[in-house]
Design a protein around this motif. Structure first.
Motif: not given
Length: 218
Positions: A160-171
């Motif tokens: 989830w650290i990996l997933i949320l970091t990737i999701i965070l890139l766009a915003p």
């Protein structure tokens, strides 16, 4: 035997350092939330002054707006100090944790390489996923080889650290939009919470490793 010795001895210095890093990370979260909300208020205040071609056309600033801006500047200064201390303590803890672990086994990341990767803006969580995963895997191998208890993280924490970091890139890229800034701020809390959970597990294992190291040196 090892568990009994851990309960009676004083906590190793780096374990205390890791716990201190967690405390400062929590302080960082609080300040980040305050700064995030205050930033939106400042944007609203200064929106009339943006994109003005004529300085004389700018409306006069109210006294309350000036006070708000000065308060915001002061908070930014405090936030910068808190962020620096938080990052410094985290990096120092990680550096010594990997250095201690390398007394028992090899690691994918050297202490210096891990620090460099974790300081890269926006994508540091991606690197930290692999760093944490490697640390935990090495801790498990070493502790089990010494018949000591290994504390495993709950399933999915690192992913989830990996997933949320990737999701965070766009915003993070489109931060000029309010919705993106809001997503950015809201995602900060679960990411930091996952960091804290991961660090707590690694700190517990490091405590056991320190006991084993003392036994080897005695």
């Amino acid at each position: 035997m090892i568990e009994k010795e851990i309960s009676t001895q004083e906590e190793p210095e780096n374990v205390q350092r890791g716990k201190s890093a967690i405390v400062w990370l929590k302080i960082f979260i609080i300040f980040a939330f305050i700064i995030g909300l205050f930033s939106e208020y400042i944007i609203v205040i200064f929106k009339p002054y943006m994109n003005l071609t004529n300085v004389d056309a700018a409306p006069p600033m109210e006294f309350s707006s000036a006070i708000a801006f000065l308060s915001y500047t002061f908070l930014l200064l405090i936030f910068g100090i808190v962020m620096f201390i938080s990052i410094f303590k985290f990096c120092k803890w990680m550096f010594i944790s990997i250095k201690t672990l390398r007394k028992f086994t090899t690691t994918e990341f050297s202490p210096i390489a891990a620090i460099i990767c974790t300081l890269i803006p926006w994508v540091c969580g991606i690197f930290d996923y692999f760093i944490f995963k490697d640390i935990l895997a090495r801790q498990e191998n070493v502790l089990k080889s010494h018949n000591a208890t290994f504390v495993a993280p709950k399933p999915g924490i690192l992913k989830w650290i990996l997933i949320l970091t990737i999701i965070l890139l766009a915003p993070s890229i489109f931060s000029e939009f309010f919705v993106c800034r809001l997503i950015n701020l809201l995602l900060l809390f679960p990411i930091c919470g996952l960091y804290i959970k991961s660090m707590n597990v690694m700190i517990e294992n490091e405590k056991t490793l320190s006991t084993i190291q003392e036994q080897k040196n005695s």
